[in-house]
Motif scaffolding. Structure first.
Motif, short mmCIF file in Angstrom:
data_model
loop_
_atom_site.label_atom_id
_atom_site.label_comp_id
_atom_site.label_asym_id
_atom_site.label_seq_id
_atom_site.Cartn_x
_atom_site.Cartn_y
_atom_site.Cartn_z
N GLY A 190 -6.81 -38.18 -9.08
CA GLY A 190 -8.10 -37.99 -9.76
C GLY A 190 -7.97 -37.06 -10.95
N LEU A 191 -9.03 -36.98 -11.72
CA LEU A 191 -9.02 -36.11 -12.89
C LEU A 191 -9.23 -34.65 -12.46
N GLN A 192 -9.08 -33.76 -13.46
CA GLN A 192 -9.17 -32.33 -13.15
C GLN A 192 -10.57 -31.91 -12.68
N GLY A 193 -10.58 -31.10 -11.65
CA GLY A 193 -11.84 -30.48 -11.23
C GLY A 193 -12.79 -31.38 -10.45
N VAL A 194 -12.35 -32.58 -10.09
CA VAL A 194 -13.27 -33.48 -9.38
C VAL A 194 -13.42 -33.10 -7.90
N GLY A 195 -12.46 -32.29 -7.42
CA GLY A 195 -12.55 -31.86 -6.01
C GLY A 195 -11.42 -32.37 -5.14
N LYS A 196 -10.27 -32.74 -5.74
CA LYS A 196 -9.15 -33.28 -4.96
C LYS A 196 -8.64 -32.31 -3.91
N THR A 197 -8.37 -31.07 -4.36
CA THR A 197 -7.79 -30.10 -3.42
C THR A 197 -8.74 -29.86 -2.26
N THR A 198 -10.02 -29.68 -2.59
CA THR A 198 -11.01 -29.47 -1.54
C THR A 198 -11.07 -30.68 -0.62
N VAL A 199 -11.07 -31.87 -1.21
CA VAL A 199 -11.14 -33.10 -0.41
C VAL A 199 -9.92 -33.24 0.50
N ASP A 228 -1.90 -22.39 -3.77
CA ASP A 228 -2.46 -21.31 -2.94
C ASP A 228 -3.79 -21.76 -2.33
N GLN A 229 -4.59 -22.43 -3.15
CA GLN A 229 -5.90 -22.91 -2.68
C GLN A 229 -5.73 -23.83 -1.47
N LEU A 230 -4.75 -24.74 -1.57
CA LEU A 230 -4.55 -25.69 -0.48
C LEU A 230 -4.02 -24.98 0.77
N ALA A 274 -1.81 -33.50 -8.94
CA ALA A 274 -2.40 -32.78 -10.08
C ALA A 274 -3.47 -33.63 -10.76
N GLY A 275 -4.45 -32.96 -11.32
CA GLY A 275 -5.46 -33.66 -12.10
C GLY A 275 -5.20 -33.43 -13.58
N ARG A 276 -5.75 -34.29 -14.40
CA ARG A 276 -5.62 -34.10 -15.85
C ARG A 276 -7.02 -34.18 -16.44
N LEU A 329 -16.13 -40.22 -3.30
CA LEU A 329 -17.13 -39.74 -4.25
C LEU A 329 -17.52 -38.31 -3.86
N THR A 330 -17.22 -37.36 -4.74
CA THR A 330 -17.56 -35.97 -4.40
C THR A 330 -18.84 -35.53 -5.11
N LYS A 331 -19.35 -34.41 -4.67
CA LYS A 331 -20.51 -33.74 -5.28
C LYS A 331 -21.77 -34.61 -5.27
N LEU A 332 -21.86 -35.44 -4.27
CA LEU A 332 -23.03 -36.30 -4.14
C LEU A 332 -24.28 -35.45 -3.88
N ASP A 333 -24.07 -34.27 -3.30
CA ASP A 333 -25.20 -33.39 -3.01
C ASP A 333 -25.96 -32.97 -4.27
N GLY A 334 -25.25 -32.94 -5.39
CA GLY A 334 -25.91 -32.49 -6.62
C GLY A 334 -26.30 -33.64 -7.52
N VAL A 355 -17.60 -39.80 1.18
CA VAL A 355 -18.37 -39.03 0.20
C VAL A 355 -18.36 -37.55 0.55
N GLY A 356 -18.30 -36.73 -0.49
CA GLY A 356 -18.39 -35.28 -0.32
C GLY A 356 -19.82 -34.88 -0.61
N ARG A 357 -20.43 -34.19 0.34
CA ARG A 357 -21.83 -33.82 0.14
C ARG A 357 -22.05 -32.32 0.28
N GLY A 358 -21.12 -31.52 -0.23
CA GLY A 358 -21.28 -30.07 -0.16
C GLY A 358 -19.92 -29.40 -0.27
N GLU A 359 -19.95 -28.08 -0.38
CA GLU A 359 -18.69 -27.36 -0.58
C GLU A 359 -17.99 -26.98 0.72
N ARG A 360 -18.70 -27.10 1.85
CA ARG A 360 -18.09 -26.69 3.10
C ARG A 360 -17.06 -27.73 3.57
N1 LIG Z 1 -21.27 -29.23 -4.34
C1 LIG Z 1 -20.07 -29.75 -4.12
N2 LIG Z 1 -18.99 -29.16 -4.66
C2 LIG Z 1 -17.78 -29.69 -4.43
C3 LIG Z 1 -17.62 -30.87 -3.66
N3 LIG Z 1 -16.29 -31.16 -3.63
C4 LIG Z 1 -15.67 -30.21 -4.34
N4 LIG Z 1 -16.54 -29.31 -4.83
C5 LIG Z 1 -16.28 -28.13 -5.66
O1 LIG Z 1 -15.69 -28.54 -6.89
C6 LIG Z 1 -14.85 -27.52 -7.39
C7 LIG Z 1 -13.50 -28.11 -7.80
O2 LIG Z 1 -12.81 -28.51 -6.63
P1 LIG Z 1 -11.20 -28.57 -6.54
O3 LIG Z 1 -10.88 -29.08 -5.19
O4 LIG Z 1 -10.59 -27.29 -6.95
O5 LIG Z 1 -10.92 -29.66 -7.64
P2 LIG Z 1 -9.53 -30.31 -8.06
O6 LIG Z 1 -9.80 -31.73 -8.37
O7 LIG Z 1 -8.47 -30.04 -7.05
O8 LIG Z 1 -9.23 -29.52 -9.38
P3 LIG Z 1 -7.87 -29.54 -10.26
O9 LIG Z 1 -6.78 -29.08 -9.37
O10 LIG Z 1 -8.20 -28.58 -11.36
O11 LIG Z 1 -7.68 -30.92 -10.74
C8 LIG Z 1 -14.74 -26.48 -6.28
O12 LIG Z 1 -15.59 -25.41 -6.60
C9 LIG Z 1 -15.26 -27.22 -5.05
O13 LIG Z 1 -15.84 -26.34 -4.11
C10 LIG Z 1 -18.81 -31.52 -3.12
O14 LIG Z 1 -18.79 -32.56 -2.46
N5 LIG Z 1 -20.00 -30.91 -3.39
#
Ligand SMILES: Nc1nc2c(ncn2[C@@H]2O[C@H](COP(=O)(O)OP(=O)(O)OP(=O)(O)O)[C@@H](O)[C@H]2O)c(=O)[nH]1
Length: 528
Positions: A190-199, A228-230, A274-276, A329-334, A355-360
């Protein structure tokens, strides 16, 4: 005297009317919630029920409830909702409203509603070809439906739109596929910041709950903090993380990680990559190399719901370039618009699997097209609500609470237990969004309800164990009530708006109660 004002939110209906402190009341829950003699959400695998009565819970839901009717009135004045899919829901409602008073669906009277549906979908950022096909399919069916006895034309149209929405989103839920022989490998891109690591970590927890052992591979070498995050997230969800630093190529990390997973005999390996900022050739080549090494069962593209139809285009591109099996699909909550959820399958041919519906860490779920359609049409999502409730509340606890409620022995400890269980289901906005009819509550109103809940919790926290168990002690003692209010740090100045008015109203009610022979209160503080 905020102390008594605040305390009253708990106690007003449970204490004898002769209490010396003036006890203002919150408005009673309106008829949208069923009323009974006691109050609770109770759940078991077989049933979920809400009963409202003389308890804190009733107060809390009463606040939300009374607000929802206010919101409804505001809605009529055209104030748009901000919660998940809220904007789309409001837009579609305009279409049904145009059919009020009609006897039957005709070619003529569906023109305007269809225009509204088209506009609502475009504003939701659904891609134009998808909107065209959707509107055509709905119009064809609407005209051909004819009159169904007992069903109004606006209800008929809602049903047709519901069915088409479910179809649009893929119809059935698309399950994750597992390899016949261990380990199943899941590659995330996925692209940068979409939530891959969290997912990655959320997915590991999700699978762990299904009884599968997992391992994570940290393959994002370009953002050092990602490793470190992972590692931290892995610890949090109790899943081992394979990390080899940033000095080696992702494909090599993948090879070593897979070897480690085989040694550990884990069921599922999940690799974060990695994301780009944008799709570039180097990134695609690197991913192809990782994919070749891992030979994954699932290649899932993580996309951000807020990017609307762009997410669907990305899924198409990644599928053409590297071949994927689905999307998360992440960040569906927002996401108040819903364009991504509605476009991905139709545009790319690939299903949304999760689907991701929150940060927890718990906030990852399968994507259910029918439940999503329900949410979009403002019908709530009771099934998800029940599942969440089952996850956070043990069956025995639910049964114990239920029997306490039935015997009017529900005390402050039970109330705390129950509200904390509800809190574990997710944010209040999320929980409320799943309840039919509650989709119109705005974030501001939810925040206010959350504040009230915290206030009640802070009061219970300063009660003695005996007071928590015997609410009647407080009912009988103004001094105790004063102490509780003072110890929880409440002052009259901190009273929420409307308290003074409620206070006046309550006083006049109390005067009435003093002079009429009404039966005593039930529930909290009741005397058997
Ligand atoms: N509200 C909400 N926030 C989310 C969700 N999934 C991820 N996030 C937030 O999105 C932000 C980016 O998440 P990362 O997991 O760091 O994203 P990443 O794709 O690994 O980022 P890169 O490594 O930079 O590519 C974090 O603050 C997460 O908490 C979601 O389903 N809902």
């Amino acid at each position: 005297m905020e102390s008594s004002a605040q305390f009253s939110t708990v106690a007003s209906r449970h204490f004898p009317p002769s209490s010396s402190l003036p006890i203002p009341k919150l408005p009673l829950p309106n008829s949208r919630f069923p009323k009974s003699s006691s109050s609770s959400w109770t759940c078991s695998p077989q049933s979920l029920s809400f009963s409202s009565g003389n308890s804190f819970t009733r107060e809390v839901w009463g606040v939300i409830n009374s607000k929802s009717s206010v919101i409804h009135r505001r809605e009529m004045r055209g104030i748009v909702r901000a919660e998940m899919f809220g904007q789309l829901t409001s837009g579609l409602e305009a279409a049904w409203n145009k059919l009020k008073g009609e006897e039957v669906l005709t070619k003529e009277n569906i023109v305007e509603p269809m225009r509204d549906i088209r506009r609502a979908l475009l504003e939701a950022d659904v891609s134009l070809p998808v909107v065209r096909r959707f509107v055509q399919a709905v119009s064809d069916q609407a005209v051909g439906t004819g009159l169904i006895r007992g069903v109004r034309p606006d209800q008929q149209l809602v049903k047709i739109v519901n069915d088409e929405l479910v179809k649009l989103m893929g119809g059935e839920v698309s399950e994750l596929v597992f390899a016949k022989s261990k380990p199943t490998v899941i590659l995330l891109a996925g692209l940068q910041g979409v939530g891959k690591t969290t997912v990655s970590a959320k997915l590991a927890l999700y699978l762990k709950k299904q009884g599968k052992s997992c391992m994570l591979i940290a393959g994002d070498i370009y953002r050092p903090a990602a490793i470190d995050q992972l590692v931290i997230l892995g610890e949090q969800v109790g899943v081992p993380v394979y990390a080899a630093g940033t000095a080696i190529k992702p494909a090599e990390i993948a090879r070593q990680g897979l070897q480690e997973a085989r040694k550990k005999n884990v069921d599922v390996v999940i690799m974060d990559t990695a994301g780009r900022l944008q799709i570039d050739k180097a990134m695609m080549d690197e991913l192809k190399e990782v994919k070749r090494v891992l030979n994954p069962t699932e290649v899932l593209l993580v996309v951000d719901a807020m990017t609307g139809q762009e997410a669907a285009a990305l899924v198409t591109t990644f599928n053409v370039e590297i071949g994927i099996t689905g999307a998360i699909l992440t960040k569906l909550d927002g996401d108040s618009r819903g364009g991504a959820a509605l476009s991905v399958k139709e545009v790319s041919g690939k299903p949304i699997k999760l689907v991701g519906r929150g940060e927890r860490m718990e906030d990852l779920e399968p994507f259910y097209p029918d439940r999503m359609a329900g949410r979009i049409l403002g019908m709530g999502d009771v099934l998800s609500f029940v599942e969440k409730a089952q996850e956070v509340m043990a069956q025995e606890d639910a049964e114990e609470l239920q029997s306490k409620i039935m015997s009017a022995k529900f005390d402050f400890n039970d109330f705390l237990k129950q509200t904390r269980a509800v809190a574990r289901m997710g944010s209040m906005s999320r929980v409320i969004g799943m309840i039919p009819g509650m989709g119109k509550v705005t974030p501001a109103q939810i925040r206010e309800a959350e504040k009230s809940l915290k206030l009640m919790e802070s009061m219970i926290e300063v009660m003695t164990p005996e007071e928590r168990e015997k609410p009647e002690l407080l009912a009988e003692s103004p001094a105790r009530r004063k102490r509780v209010a003072q110890d929880s740090g409440k002052t009259e100045q901190q009273a929420p708006p409307g308290t003074a008015r409620r206070k006046r109203r309550s006083e006049s009610r109390r005067q009435f109660a003093d002079t009429s022979a009404r039966p005593g209160p039930r529930g909290f503080g009741a005397k058997d």
